[in-house]
Design a protein around this motif. Structure first.
Motif, PDB file in Angstrom:
ATOM      1  N   ASN A  71      17.248  -0.797  12.914  1.00 25.68           N
ATOM      2  CA  ASN A  71      17.704  -0.271  14.200  1.00 25.68           C
ATOM      3  C   ASN A  71      16.571   0.447  14.931  1.00 25.68           C
ATOM      4  OD1 ASN A  71      20.309  -1.258  13.968  1.00 25.68           O
ATOM      5  ND2 ASN A  71      21.105   0.607  13.029  1.00 25.68           N
ATOM      6  N   ALA A  72      15.767   1.196  14.208  1.00 28.64           N
ATOM      7  CA  ALA A  72      14.648   1.906  14.824  1.00 28.64           C
ATOM      8  C   ALA A  72      13.602   0.928  15.357  1.00 28.64           C
ATOM      9  CB  ALA A  72      14.013   2.870  13.820  1.00 28.64           C
ATOM     10  N   VAL A  73      13.329  -0.127  14.588  1.00 31.35           N
ATOM     11  CA  VAL A  73      12.362  -1.144  15.022  1.00 31.35           C
ATOM     12  C   VAL A  73      12.856  -1.835  16.288  1.00 31.35           C
ATOM     13  CG1 VAL A  73      11.350  -3.393  14.418  1.00 31.35           C
ATOM     14  CG2 VAL A  73      11.332  -1.529  12.740  1.00 31.35           C
ATOM     15  N   ASN A  83       7.713  -1.067  11.659  1.00 29.72           N
ATOM     16  CA  ASN A  83       7.793  -2.481  11.992  1.00 29.72           C
ATOM     17  C   ASN A  83       8.333  -3.263  10.797  1.00 29.72           C
ATOM     18  OD1 ASN A  83       5.547  -2.763  10.266  1.00 29.72           O
ATOM     19  ND2 ASN A  83       4.115  -2.545  11.974  1.00 29.72           N
ATOM     20  N   ILE A  84       8.322  -4.578  10.929  1.00 32.52           N
ATOM     21  CA  ILE A  84       8.879  -5.454   9.893  1.00 32.52           C
ATOM     22  C   ILE A  84       8.206  -5.249   8.536  1.00 32.52           C
ATOM     23  CG2 ILE A  84       7.365  -7.400  10.500  1.00 32.52           C
ATOM     24  CD1 ILE A  84      11.060  -7.653   9.375  1.00 32.52           C
ATOM     25  N   LEU A  85       6.955  -4.850   8.534  1.00 33.35           N
ATOM     26  CA  LEU A  85       6.269  -4.620   7.259  1.00 33.35           C
ATOM     27  C   LEU A  85       6.931  -3.502   6.469  1.00 33.35           C
ATOM     28  CD1 LEU A  85       2.536  -4.902   8.410  1.00 33.35           C
ATOM     29  CD2 LEU A  85       3.931  -6.632   7.263  1.00 33.35           C
ATOM     30  N   ASP A  86       7.376  -2.450   7.167  1.00 33.18           N
ATOM     31  CA  ASP A  86       8.064  -1.359   6.481  1.00 33.18           C
ATOM     32  C   ASP A  86       9.397  -1.830   5.913  1.00 33.18           C
ATOM     33  OD1 ASP A  86       6.122   0.785   7.127  1.00 33.18           O
ATOM     34  OD2 ASP A  86       6.733   0.353   9.179  1.00 33.18           O
ATOM     35  N   ASN A 135      18.315   1.904  -0.519  1.00 28.78           N
ATOM     36  CA  ASN A 135      19.217   0.758  -0.547  1.00 28.78           C
ATOM     37  C   ASN A 135      19.312   0.109   0.834  1.00 28.78           C
ATOM     38  OD1 ASN A 135      21.000   2.422   0.915  1.00 28.78           O
ATOM     39  ND2 ASN A 135      22.074   3.055  -0.946  1.00 28.78           N
ATOM     40  N   ILE A 136      20.252  -0.814   0.977  1.00 22.20           N
ATOM     41  CA  ILE A 136      20.405  -1.587   2.212  1.00 22.20           C
ATOM     42  C   ILE A 136      20.667  -0.693   3.420  1.00 22.20           C
ATOM     43  CG2 ILE A 136      22.861  -2.025   1.849  1.00 22.20           C
ATOM     44  CD1 ILE A 136      20.317  -4.526   3.329  1.00 22.20           C
ATOM     45  N   LEU A 137      21.305   0.448   3.216  1.00 23.24           N
ATOM     46  CA  LEU A 137      21.559   1.358   4.329  1.00 23.24           C
ATOM     47  C   LEU A 137      20.254   1.855   4.951  1.00 23.24           C
ATOM     48  CD1 LEU A 137      24.501   3.454   2.811  1.00 23.24           C
ATOM     49  CD2 LEU A 137      24.635   1.535   4.437  1.00 23.24           C
ATOM     50  N   ASP A 138      19.238   2.058   4.114  1.00 25.31           N
ATOM     51  CA  ASP A 138      17.931   2.475   4.625  1.00 25.31           C
ATOM     52  C   ASP A 138      17.289   1.360   5.438  1.00 25.31           C
ATOM     53  OD1 ASP A 138      17.837   5.134   3.292  1.00 25.31           O
ATOM     54  OD2 ASP A 138      17.896   3.908   1.487  1.00 25.31           O
TER      55      ASP A 138
END
Length: 64
Positions: A23-25, A47-50, A14-17
């Motif tokens: 935050n990690a990116v 990255n943004i792809l994930d 969900n959105i929390l993930d």
């Protein structure tokens, strides 16, 4: 082991993930199973792809 995309190991993608991966990116950190679950395309880089792939999973899109 987490399901792919379930970064916080709560049993739901969900959105929390997405927040955790974002935050990690942006310079935060993830490790272990969370990092493995966040790397949706298994390219070894967060990255943004994930983030897009997790969003697609939440929306039920396979990305095809």
């Amino acid at each position: 082991t987490n399901d792919i995309g379930d970064v916080n190991e709560d049993g739901t993608v969900n959105i929390l993930d997405i927040v955790l991966v974002s935050n990690a990116v942006l310079g935060g950190s993830l490790s272990g199973c969370g990092l493995e679950a966040a790397d949706m395309n298994s390219d070894g880089t967060l990255n943004i792809l994930d983030i897009v792939l997790i969003a697609n999973a939440i929306l039920g899109n396979s990305g095809e």
